[in-house]
Design a protein around this motif. Structure first.
Motif, PDB file in Angstrom:
ATOM      1  N   ARG A  86       2.411  18.180  11.594  1.00  0.00           N
ATOM      2  CA  ARG A  86       3.784  17.734  11.839  1.00  0.00           C
ATOM      3  C   ARG A  86       3.858  16.684  12.946  1.00  0.00           C
ATOM      4  O   ARG A  86       4.679  15.766  12.901  1.00  0.00           O
ATOM      5  CB  ARG A  86       4.660  18.946  12.200  1.00  0.00           C
ATOM      6  N   VAL A  87       2.978  16.773  13.947  1.00  0.00           N
ATOM      7  CA  VAL A  87       3.007  15.803  15.050  1.00  0.00           C
ATOM      8  C   VAL A  87       2.680  14.406  14.539  1.00  0.00           C
ATOM      9  O   VAL A  87       3.309  13.417  14.928  1.00  0.00           O
ATOM     10  CB  VAL A  87       2.033  16.235  16.164  1.00  0.00           C
TER      11      VAL A  87
ATOM     12  N   ALA B 192       4.156   8.948  13.237  1.00  0.00           N
ATOM     13  CA  ALA B 192       3.959   7.863  12.285  1.00  0.00           C
ATOM     14  C   ALA B 192       5.211   7.552  11.490  1.00  0.00           C
ATOM     15  O   ALA B 192       5.508   6.386  11.195  1.00  0.00           O
ATOM     16  CB  ALA B 192       2.817   8.206  11.331  1.00  0.00           C
ATOM     17  N   GLY B 193       5.976   8.602  11.131  1.00  0.00           N
ATOM     18  CA  GLY B 193       7.133   8.394  10.271  1.00  0.00           C
ATOM     19  C   GLY B 193       8.471   8.575  10.942  1.00  0.00           C
ATOM     20  O   GLY B 193       9.509   8.359  10.307  1.00  0.00           O
ATOM     21  N   GLY B 194       8.492   9.017  12.195  1.00  0.00           N
ATOM     22  CA  GLY B 194       9.745   9.150  12.919  1.00  0.00           C
ATOM     23  C   GLY B 194      10.384  10.510  12.803  1.00  0.00           C
ATOM     24  O   GLY B 194      11.295  10.836  13.564  1.00  0.00           O
ATOM     25  N   ARG B 195       9.950  11.341  11.855  1.00  0.00           N
ATOM     26  CA  ARG B 195      10.521  12.687  11.692  1.00  0.00           C
ATOM     27  C   ARG B 195       9.392  13.647  11.362  1.00  0.00           C
ATOM     28  O   ARG B 195       8.395  13.266  10.734  1.00  0.00           O
ATOM     29  CB  ARG B 195      11.553  12.740  10.553  1.00  0.00           C
ATOM     30  N   GLY B 196       9.589  14.891  11.745  1.00  0.00           N
ATOM     31  CA  GLY B 196       8.569  15.890  11.449  1.00  0.00           C
ATOM     32  C   GLY B 196       8.436  16.183   9.977  1.00  0.00           C
ATOM     33  O   GLY B 196       7.385  16.624   9.517  1.00  0.00           O
ATOM     34  N   ASP B 197       9.522  15.920   9.200  1.00  0.00           N
ATOM     35  CA  ASP B 197       9.475  16.163   7.761  1.00  0.00           C
ATOM     36  C   ASP B 197       9.354  14.857   6.982  1.00  0.00           C
ATOM     37  O   ASP B 197       9.699  14.789   5.804  1.00  0.00           O
ATOM     38  CB  ASP B 197      10.720  16.932   7.307  1.00  0.00           C
TER      39      ASP B 197
ATOM     40  N   GLY C  73       0.261  10.975   0.231  1.00  0.00           N
ATOM     41  CA  GLY C  73       0.173   9.979  -0.828  1.00  0.00           C
ATOM     42  C   GLY C  73       0.268   8.546  -0.355  1.00  0.00           C
ATOM     43  O   GLY C  73       0.022   7.620  -1.129  1.00  0.00           O
ATOM     44  N   ARG C  74       0.604   8.313   0.909  1.00  0.00           N
ATOM     45  CA  ARG C  74       0.758   6.945   1.418  1.00  0.00           C
ATOM     46  C   ARG C  74      -0.535   6.477   2.079  1.00  0.00           C
ATOM     47  O   ARG C  74      -1.364   7.274   2.537  1.00  0.00           O
ATOM     48  CB  ARG C  74       1.920   6.874   2.389  1.00  0.00           C
ATOM     49  N   ASP C  75      -0.686   5.170   2.141  1.00  0.00           N
ATOM     50  CA  ASP C  75      -1.875   4.574   2.733  1.00  0.00           C
ATOM     51  C   ASP C  75      -1.798   4.663   4.259  1.00  0.00           C
ATOM     52  O   ASP C  75      -0.758   4.359   4.858  1.00  0.00           O
ATOM     53  CB  ASP C  75      -1.975   3.111   2.302  1.00  0.00           C
ATOM     54  N   LEU C  76      -2.918   5.055   4.894  1.00  0.00           N
ATOM     55  CA  LEU C  76      -2.925   5.164   6.350  1.00  0.00           C
ATOM     56  C   LEU C  76      -2.635   3.806   6.996  1.00  0.00           C
ATOM     57  O   LEU C  76      -2.002   3.739   8.054  1.00  0.00           O
ATOM     58  CB  LEU C  76      -4.272   5.706   6.831  1.00  0.00           C
TER      59      LEU C  76
ATOM     60  N   ARG D 148      -2.713   1.055  17.228  1.00  0.00           N
ATOM     61  CA  ARG D 148      -1.426   1.636  17.594  1.00  0.00           C
ATOM     62  C   ARG D 148      -0.685   2.027  16.317  1.00  0.00           C
ATOM     63  O   ARG D 148      -1.024   1.591  15.222  1.00  0.00           O
ATOM     64  CB  ARG D 148      -0.571   0.631  18.387  1.00  0.00           C
ATOM     65  N   PHE D 149       0.387   2.865  16.489  1.00  0.00           N
ATOM     66  CA  PHE D 149       1.301   3.127  15.398  1.00  0.00           C
ATOM     67  C   PHE D 149       2.197   1.911  15.204  1.00  0.00           C
ATOM     68  O   PHE D 149       2.645   1.281  16.174  1.00  0.00           O
ATOM     69  CB  PHE D 149       2.172   4.359  15.693  1.00  0.00           C
ATOM     70  N   VAL D 150       2.514   1.582  13.964  1.00  0.00           N
ATOM     71  CA  VAL D 150       3.354   0.424  13.664  1.00  0.00           C
ATOM     72  C   VAL D 150       4.726   0.576  14.308  1.00  0.00           C
ATOM     73  O   VAL D 150       5.250  -0.366  14.923  1.00  0.00           O
ATOM     74  CB  VAL D 150       3.482   0.243  12.133  1.00  0.00           C
ATOM     75  N   ARG D 151       5.315   1.776  14.187  1.00  0.00           N
ATOM     76  CA  ARG D 151       6.667   1.962  14.695  1.00  0.00           C
ATOM     77  C   ARG D 151       6.697   2.064  16.228  1.00  0.00           C
ATOM     78  O   ARG D 151       7.756   2.057  16.828  1.00  0.00           O
ATOM     79  CB  ARG D 151       7.333   3.173  14.065  1.00  0.00           C
TER      80      ARG D 151
END
Length: 804
Positions: free
Chosen positions: A227-228, A233-238, A243-246, A259-262
């Motif tokens: 979840r971290v 990476a996605g802004g939310r724990g859920d 299925g997405r590319d790293l 770094r993370f993009v966001r």
């Protein structure tokens, strides 16, 4: 706690009320009123009026009863409440590590828990889980067991790289619904285990320690993440990560930092630690752990401590080494896989392996420590298990302080065992094919030798100078024939003559022989159980099984150097007792069992698993061929039985044979004992067409049949035999070899039966009868295996003619 009782309660409804009883009660009141009114009409208007009224009332009552019954049936049907599948889903709920599915009688999935949805997103029915015919057959057998006994089980199935065990139970009002439970096989799939680790409580603990973890496919797509990582990476724990590319979440700075993009403008640099699950496979998944690289090299020791804490939590065998190849850290799984004593810490990876592999391990560690951040694996033998190969995976590690190499041990024990089993099966098949081919030619030669001996013995009597020599040649020929049967036995191709018999009778036949084999210093105890069921087997082959086991027991006792005892015991085993044994090998059913127990040296555990292999022996050269127990195994398996061995070193060994109880369809009187036949009884008359491509066998068979009164026409092959038939010869019996060049025996018989539909047929062959009968679909034929004696040939000809 099992969820089965709850599910059964949910699927079983309370019995409905019976509105039909109310209708019957109303009819009873109507009849009582009618009787009262009928009595008044009788008194007022006479008998005719009362009778007419009674008739009309009977029609009304019948209509009321019919309508009440129909109404009751409708109400009964409507009273059956529909199953609340939402309630069932809530009941089966989240069960740790278990996918639960409920199917209706037609096999449709009615309810499943979240784990099932997660493991099998396409929601296949349980019957669609196997991907091969063997798995489908095991599933069908489990369903049959569940329908019969209420419970079925499949030990191991595979689907898309996922290995699991499966149980199935019946449930519901009529026990027509099925409850399936699917559990992952232990250590069956590292990628699946890693995904469970990241998405479960362990993944949460990693997050609390500031470690982001994810599982990457060989193509670089995210399979699972904690979840971290999803939050960073996605802004939310859920956030939807799977299925997405790293690469969609990571950015590479010009200075080489990640770094993370966001978080590109506000976030710090990241450090990635890769753990390839199978370095030998470039497309295998990789476990990736991400740490915040806040202090660079200054915090190397601290980061190394975080990594060690992380590796200690993982169930995989992992270790760290420095540039010189010294161990810095070993987690518990690595120590166990390497066979290290508790608390022991080796200095170098080479200390774990045998002397021959030390150099290769040291070179590999040095190469990966100083070169590029690559990975690979080598096959080594551990000092703790020098007879087994294991895979040592090595990967270069960067940015972890003193740690330069990440090592992983993959236990190849099961894989090696499977490889040995496949090699053994291949060897058995090759030896079986070789034995079958040799047996044909060898048995032709033996048939000629034994036949000529029999013909000479007709001209010599005991006391003649040549009589003993001929008998010796014949005895050695029979020994050679026995060796051929032994070769065919462990390849399960020997010809069996099954009969319905009792095991105590077979033991009594060889009892005196066993006493002589054991000698004076070894005792023989025989005990028989009560109510033993009859079995169907070849008595001669069973005698060979008993003799081989007792001879092995004798050798084990003599090797111990003490007087000992061999115990033969027979006992019955009911289906209920077999079920309580919970054996994965022994099917549920009624068995008659026989055990052979000795007080000898016992068999070490590492040898016990190999004792049934052909040509495996622990005896000295010249004292054992390695065919004894493999022959026993082949005979027992071909008879439909099972054999198990139990042993304790220094205490003795126990072999147990389970033969299924033979249940005849109709009881029949035992066959009367035959009187020993006189030579005159074998005489016959008629014309026999003998077809045999081997000149020596054809000559012996022709002379043998002619001496017993038959007119014999001979042919060297099938075409010559057809020419004889086309010339109009009247044939009473066709005796033919099965395997012949140009035209084989079955083809010849089919052509002959077109001309003479009722022609008796006697096949003779050096191949096993069971193998031939699978390929011969001709009815009303007899079979005579080679090698045969003159008397056996005459008996077979007489019996085949008498059967028509």
């Amino acid at each position: 706690m099992s969820s089965r009782p709850l599910i059964q309660d949910l699927l079983a409804d309370a019995p409905p009320e019976r509105p039909l009883a109310g209708a019957l009660g109303g009819v009873a009141l109507l009849i009582a009123g009618a009787l009262l009114i009928g009595g008044l009409l009788w008194a007022a208007g006479g008998a005719a009026v009362a009778i007419a009224f009674a008739g009309g009332l009977v029609l009304v009552a019948g209509a009321v009863l019919f309508l009440g019954r129909r109404t009751g049936e409708t109400a009964l049907a409507e009273a059956q409440p529909a199953t609340d599948w939402a309630l069932v889903s809530a009941a089966i709920g989240e069960q740790e590590g278990t996918a639960v599915i409920v199917t209706d009688p037609s096999g449709v999935v009615r309810s499943a828990n979240a784990i099932y949805e997660r493991w099998f997103p396409d929601r296949p029915s349980p019957g669609q889980l196997p991907e091969d015919k063997a798995g489908t057959a095991m599933m069908q057998a489990a369903v049959r067991d569940a329908r019969r006994d209420g419970h079925g089980r499949v030990e191991r199935l595979e689907r898309r790289g996922l290995a699991f065990t499966l149980t199935v139970d019946t449930a519901g009002r009529h026990a027509d619904h099925l409850v399936w439970r699917v559990r992952l096989a232990e250590g069956s799939n590292l990628a699946v285990d890693a995904a469970r680790l990241l998405t479960g409580p362990a993944g949460e603990r990693l997050g609390e320690a500031g470690v982001m973890g994810l599982l990457l496919t060989g193509a670089g797509r995210i399979e699972a993440a904690n979840r971290v990582f999803a939050m960073r990476a996605g802004g939310r724990g859920d956030a939807i990560i799977a299925g997405r590319d790293l690469g969609a979440f990571m950015a590479l700075e010009p200075d080489g930092r990640v770094r993370f993009v966001r978080e590109e403008t506000v976030g710090g640099a990241l450090r990635l630690v890769q753990v390839p699950l199978d370095p030998s496979d470039g497309n295998a998944p990789t476990l990736v752990f991400i740490l915040d690289d806040e202090g660079g090299a200054a915090n190397g020791a601290q980061d190394e401590g975080h990594v060690e804490t992380l590796l200690a939590m993982l169930p995989f065998a992992l270790a760290l080494a420095d540039r010189d190849g010294r161990f810095l850290f070993l987690n518990g799984a690595f120590s166990r896989a390497a066979g290290l004593p508790e608390g022991a810490t080796p200095v170098y990876p080479g200390d774990l392996v045998v002397r021959e592999d030390k150099g290769a391990v040291a070179d590999a560690v040095r190469r990966f420590a100083t070169g590029q951040a690559l990975s690979g694996d080598i096959s080594v033998r551990l000092r703790s298990r020098p007879d087994e190969q294991v895979a040592l995976s090595i990967a270069g590690a960067r940015g972890l302080g003193d740690a330069a190499v990440l090592l992983s041990l993959k236990d190849n024990t099961e894989e090696s065992k499977l490889k040995r089993q496949v090699a053994q099966a291949t060897k058995m098949q090759a030896v079986g094919q070789l034995a079958g081919g040799i047996a044909h030619d060898f048995n032709n030669i033996l048939t000629a030798i034994i036949g000529h001996c029999d013909l000479m013995l007709m001209r010599h009597t005991p006391g003649d100078s040549d009589y003993d020599d001929i008998q010796q040649v014949r005895a050695n020929s029979n020994r050679a024939a026995s060796l051929t049967r032994q070769l065919l036995a462990f390849s399960r191709q020997q010809t069996l003559r099954p009969q319905t018999l009792q095991l105590p009778d077979v033991i009594s036949e060889v009892f005196n022989l066993l006493k002589r084999l054991l000698g004076e210093t070894i005792g023989l105890n025989v005990t028989h159980g009560r109510a033993l069921g009859a079995v169907r087997a070849d008595p001669g082959q069973l005698e060979q099984v008993i003799v081989n086991l007792v001879v092995n027991a004798r050798d084990a006792i003599q090797a111990k150097g003490e007087a000992g005892t061999v115990t033969l015991q027979t006992f019955s085993l009911s289906a209920a007792e077999v079920k309580r044994m919970n054996s994965d090998i022994l099917p549920v059913g009624d068995y008659t069992a026989m055990s052979v127990t000795d007080t000898g040296t016992g068999i070490p555990p590492d040898i016990l698993s190999k004792i049934f292999e052909p040509f495996f022996t622990t005896k000295e050269v010249g004292k054992g061929t390695g065919l004894g127990l493999s022959t026993v195994y082949g005979i027992v398996k071909q008879s439909g039985g099972f054999i198990f061995a139990e042993s304790e070193v220094g205490e003795g060994t126990r072999f147990v044979i389970y033969l299924p109880v033979h249940k005849a369809e109709t009881a029949s009187a035992p066959a009367p004992l035959k009187e020993k036949g006189r030579a005159a009884e074998l005489w016959g008359s008629g014309t026999i067409l003998l077809v045999e491509d081997e000149d020596m066998v054809r000559a012996v068979a022709e002379r043998a049949l002619s001496r017993h009164g038959y007119k014999v026409l001979t042919a060297a092959h099938g075409e010559e035999a057809l020419e004889i038939l086309e010339d109009g010869a009247e044939i009473d019996l066709l005796v033919t070899d099965v395997m012949m060049p140009t035209m084989d025996g079955p083809t010849l018989v089919r052509h002959a039966r077109e001309r003479m539909p009722h022609l008796p047929i006697l096949f003779m062959s050096g191949y096993a009868e069971e193998q031939l009968r699978k390929s011969i679909t001709i009815e009303r034929v007899s079979f005579l295996p080679k090698p045969f004696s003159v008397q056996q040939l005459a008996e077979a000809a007489r019996d085949t003619l008498a059967a028509t």
